[in-house]
Write an enzyme that holds these catalytic residues in place. Structure first.
Site, PDB file in Angstrom:
ATOM      1  N   ASP A   9       0.807  -1.235   0.000  1.00 39.20           N
ATOM      2  CA  ASP A   9       0.000   0.000   0.000  1.00 39.20           C
ATOM      3  C   ASP A   9       0.835   1.277   0.000  1.00 39.20           C
ATOM      4  O   ASP A   9       0.495   2.259  -0.669  1.00 39.20           O
ATOM      5  CB  ASP A   9      -0.893   0.059   1.248  1.00 39.20           C
ATOM      6  CG  ASP A   9      -1.965  -1.005   1.264  1.00 39.20           C
ATOM      7  OD1 ASP A   9      -2.197  -1.641   0.222  1.00 39.20           O
ATOM      8  OD2 ASP A   9      -2.577  -1.195   2.333  1.00 39.20           O
ATOM      9  N   HIS A  10       1.931   1.267   0.788  1.00 40.41           N
ATOM     10  CA  HIS A  10       2.694   2.512   0.941  1.00 40.41           C
ATOM     11  C   HIS A  10       3.368   2.953  -0.352  1.00 40.41           C
ATOM     12  O   HIS A  10       3.710   4.126  -0.500  1.00 40.41           O
ATOM     13  CB  HIS A  10       3.753   2.355   2.032  1.00 40.41           C
ATOM     14  CG  HIS A  10       3.199   2.490   3.416  1.00 40.41           C
ATOM     15  ND1 HIS A  10       1.873   2.732   3.676  1.00 40.41           N
ATOM     16  CD2 HIS A  10       3.809   2.427   4.628  1.00 40.41           C
ATOM     17  CE1 HIS A  10       1.693   2.806   4.982  1.00 40.41           C
ATOM     18  NE2 HIS A  10       2.846   2.611   5.578  1.00 40.41           N
ATOM     19  N   ARG A  18       1.573  12.741  -5.310  1.00 36.76           N
ATOM     20  CA  ARG A  18       1.703  13.630  -6.468  1.00 36.76           C
ATOM     21  C   ARG A  18       0.660  13.336  -7.545  1.00 36.76           C
ATOM     22  O   ARG A  18       0.729  13.908  -8.636  1.00 36.76           O
ATOM     23  CB  ARG A  18       3.107  13.487  -7.076  1.00 36.76           C
ATOM     24  CG  ARG A  18       4.191  14.147  -6.270  1.00 36.76           C
ATOM     25  CD  ARG A  18       4.053  15.666  -6.325  1.00 36.76           C
ATOM     26  NE  ARG A  18       5.035  16.321  -5.484  1.00 36.76           N
ATOM     27  CZ  ARG A  18       6.226  16.722  -5.912  1.00 36.76           C
ATOM     28  NH1 ARG A  18       6.600  16.526  -7.154  1.00 36.76           N
ATOM     29  NH2 ARG A  18       7.037  17.316  -5.087  1.00 36.76           N
ATOM     30  N   HIS A  43      -4.714  -3.066   0.260  1.00 31.58           N
ATOM     31  CA  HIS A  43      -5.934  -2.628   0.932  1.00 31.58           C
ATOM     32  C   HIS A  43      -6.617  -1.586   0.057  1.00 31.58           C
ATOM     33  O   HIS A  43      -6.087  -0.494  -0.140  1.00 31.58           O
ATOM     34  CB  HIS A  43      -5.556  -2.030   2.294  1.00 31.58           C
ATOM     35  CG  HIS A  43      -6.715  -1.651   3.151  1.00 31.58           C
ATOM     36  ND1 HIS A  43      -6.565  -1.210   4.437  1.00 31.58           N
ATOM     37  CD2 HIS A  43      -8.064  -1.639   2.920  1.00 31.58           C
ATOM     38  CE1 HIS A  43      -7.751  -0.953   4.962  1.00 31.58           C
ATOM     39  NE2 HIS A  43      -8.676  -1.191   4.062  1.00 31.58           N
ATOM     40  N   ARG A  45      -9.143   0.970   0.066  1.00 30.29           N
ATOM     41  CA  ARG A  45      -9.941   1.702   1.054  1.00 30.29           C
ATOM     42  C   ARG A  45     -11.060   2.459   0.363  1.00 30.29           C
ATOM     43  O   ARG A  45     -10.931   2.871  -0.791  1.00 30.29           O
ATOM     44  CB  ARG A  45      -9.055   2.689   1.823  1.00 30.29           C
ATOM     45  CG  ARG A  45      -7.958   2.033   2.650  1.00 30.29           C
ATOM     46  CD  ARG A  45      -7.197   3.078   3.439  1.00 30.29           C
ATOM     47  NE  ARG A  45      -7.991   3.570   4.542  1.00 30.29           N
ATOM     48  CZ  ARG A  45      -7.808   3.223   5.825  1.00 30.29           C
ATOM     49  NH1 ARG A  45      -6.842   2.414   6.157  1.00 30.29           N
ATOM     50  NH2 ARG A  45      -8.588   3.700   6.759  1.00 30.29           N
ATOM     51  N   ARG A  49      -7.286   6.265  -0.708  1.00 32.08           N
ATOM     52  CA  ARG A  49      -6.151   7.138  -0.389  1.00 32.08           C
ATOM     53  C   ARG A  49      -4.839   6.609  -0.935  1.00 32.08           C
ATOM     54  O   ARG A  49      -3.900   7.364  -1.129  1.00 32.08           O
ATOM     55  CB  ARG A  49      -6.043   7.383   1.115  1.00 32.08           C
ATOM     56  CG  ARG A  49      -5.581   6.187   1.902  1.00 32.08           C
ATOM     57  CD  ARG A  49      -5.252   6.567   3.325  1.00 32.08           C
ATOM     58  NE  ARG A  49      -6.427   6.855   4.113  1.00 32.08           N
ATOM     59  CZ  ARG A  49      -6.487   6.691   5.438  1.00 32.08           C
ATOM     60  NH1 ARG A  49      -5.426   6.271   6.086  1.00 32.08           N
ATOM     61  NH2 ARG A  49      -7.582   6.940   6.109  1.00 32.08           N
ATOM     62  N   HIS A  50      -4.732   5.293  -1.154  1.00 29.44           N
ATOM     63  CA  HIS A  50      -3.488   4.787  -1.750  1.00 29.44           C
ATOM     64  C   HIS A  50      -3.794   3.846  -2.927  1.00 29.44           C
ATOM     65  O   HIS A  50      -3.680   4.246  -4.087  1.00 29.44           O
ATOM     66  CB  HIS A  50      -2.530   4.176  -0.716  1.00 29.44           C
ATOM     67  CG  HIS A  50      -3.153   3.369   0.391  1.00 29.44           C
ATOM     68  ND1 HIS A  50      -4.030   2.336   0.159  1.00 29.44           N
ATOM     69  CD2 HIS A  50      -3.005   3.446   1.741  1.00 29.44           C
ATOM     70  CE1 HIS A  50      -4.382   1.806   1.323  1.00 29.44           C
ATOM     71  NE2 HIS A  50      -3.798   2.462   2.306  1.00 29.44           N
ATOM     72  N   GLU A  70      -7.279  -6.725   1.310  1.00 28.65           N
ATOM     73  CA  GLU A  70      -7.864  -6.231   2.568  1.00 28.65           C
ATOM     74  C   GLU A  70      -8.965  -5.258   2.207  1.00 28.65           C
ATOM     75  O   GLU A  70      -8.787  -4.387   1.346  1.00 28.65           O
ATOM     76  CB  GLU A  70      -6.812  -5.465   3.377  1.00 28.65           C
ATOM     77  CG  GLU A  70      -5.766  -6.309   4.001  1.00 28.65           C
ATOM     78  CD  GLU A  70      -4.776  -5.447   4.771  1.00 28.65           C
ATOM     79  OE1 GLU A  70      -5.017  -4.248   4.971  1.00 28.65           O
ATOM     80  OE2 GLU A  70      -3.739  -5.990   5.159  1.00 28.65           O
ATOM     81  N   THR A 100      -3.899   4.223   9.902  1.00 24.63           N
ATOM     82  CA  THR A 100      -3.827   2.861   9.374  1.00 24.63           C
ATOM     83  C   THR A 100      -4.919   2.073  10.091  1.00 24.63           C
ATOM     84  O   THR A 100      -5.663   2.651  10.883  1.00 24.63           O
ATOM     85  CB  THR A 100      -2.421   2.254   9.616  1.00 24.63           C
ATOM     86  OG1 THR A 100      -2.406   0.901   9.148  1.00 24.63           O
ATOM     87  CG2 THR A 100      -2.019   2.274  11.076  1.00 24.63           C
ATOM     88  N   GLY A 192       2.356  -3.779  12.432  1.00 24.36           N
ATOM     89  CA  GLY A 192       3.430  -3.217  13.240  1.00 24.36           C
ATOM     90  C   GLY A 192       4.675  -4.096  13.319  1.00 24.36           C
ATOM     91  O   GLY A 192       5.590  -3.803  14.083  1.00 24.36           O
ATOM     92  N   HIS A 214       4.583  -1.597   6.396  1.00 20.82           N
ATOM     93  CA  HIS A 214       5.323  -0.358   6.646  1.00 20.82           C
ATOM     94  C   HIS A 214       6.830  -0.563   6.759  1.00 20.82           C
ATOM     95  O   HIS A 214       7.616   0.166   6.136  1.00 20.82           O
ATOM     96  CB  HIS A 214       4.780   0.314   7.913  1.00 20.82           C
ATOM     97  CG  HIS A 214       5.422   1.619   8.216  1.00 20.82           C
ATOM     98  ND1 HIS A 214       5.009   2.801   7.646  1.00 20.82           N
ATOM     99  CD2 HIS A 214       6.505   1.923   8.970  1.00 20.82           C
ATOM    100  CE1 HIS A 214       5.788   3.778   8.063  1.00 20.82           C
ATOM    101  NE2 HIS A 214       6.703   3.272   8.866  1.00 20.82           N
TER     102      HIS A 214
END
Ligand code: PXP
Length: 238
Positions: A9-10, A18, A43, A45, A49-50, A70, A100, A192, A214
């Protein structure tokens, strides 16, 4: 030895900063596979957002390992999942304002909605896992919902700031892990987890899947995606 699901996702988070085309999470998924990932987790969402819908559709065609979507147990997402047919759906709670996924799904409070979503997905041949807190009642409710697996939230273990607190949270995870296996459910874990704290979790008996995002993406920014996945894969392969 648990399978390693890499949450990409990140990579999409950087792209969306951008609103451009790079970095492409699909490229990250390819490099993750080359680094030894056993699964790719993403994921979708509600607020997009990503990850975007087209990422999911492209990855369905390109990912060769397990594709784990997810999503919230909502109508729009269920419709998309039924159209794409990932190998597995992990149902997670979702709040717009959270950074998150902050806590596990409350399967007890949302039982009817969760069960309805589980049945629809399973009827289409999709395996379903529920992301829940380390709590026996949530595990029992998940069993009643008919899923094949639960993903136990490891956030409290990961966030513990003293050795004593970490030990307490670890013992809780071991305890609920045994209960999960007794219930006949597959045991997944995540949230985590880092290069520093993953080893104890990877060695919990019967844990069959770890989903990590992450920490891997953070290292990948510096050493490259394939290398970052390879290093995490070595740590979980014990
Ligand atoms: N598992 C689930 C269900 C998640 O929602 C997330 C975060 O998207 C992860 C695992 C990965 O968490 P982290 O990014 O902290 O490794």
């Amino acid at each position: 030895m648990p399978a390693l699901g890499v949450n990409i996702d990140h990579v999409a988070t950087v792209r969306q900063a951008r609103l451009t085309y790079e970095p492409d999470p699909v490229w990250a998924a390819v490099l993750s596979e080359l680094g030894g990932a056993d699964g790719i987790t993403l994921h979708l969402r509600e607020d997009r957002r990503h990850i975007q819908d087209h990422d999911l559709y492209t990855m369905k065609k390109t990912v060769q390992v397990k594709l784990n979507l997810e999503m919230a147990a909502e109508e729009e997402m269920t419709r998309i999942a039924l159209d794409v047919r990932p190998d597995q759906v992990s149902l997670v709670p979702e709040k717009r304002e959270e950074l998150t996924t902050e806590g596990g799904l409350d399967v007890i409070a949302n039982f009817d909605r969760v069960k309805q979503c589980v049945v629809q997905l399973q009827n289409a041949g999709i395996e379903v896992s529920l992301f829940i807190d380390p709590d026996r009642e949530q595990i029992a409710a998940s069993k009643n919902a008919g899923v094949h697996a639960v993903e136990i939230h490891t956030g409290r273990y990961a966030d513990a700031t003293s050795a004593g607190d970490q030990q307490t949270e670890y013992e809780t995870l071991v305890n609920v892990s045994e209960f999960t296996i007794e219930q006949g459910l597959k045991l997944h874990m995540g949230h985590g987890l880092t290069y520093r704290n993953v080893s104890r979790i990877a060695s919990i008996p019967h844990v069959s899947e770890l989903n990590i995002g992450h920490s891997i993406i953070s290292r990948a920014v510096l050493v490259g995606m394939e290398q970052a996945v390879r290093e995490m894969k070595a740590l979980v392969s014990i």
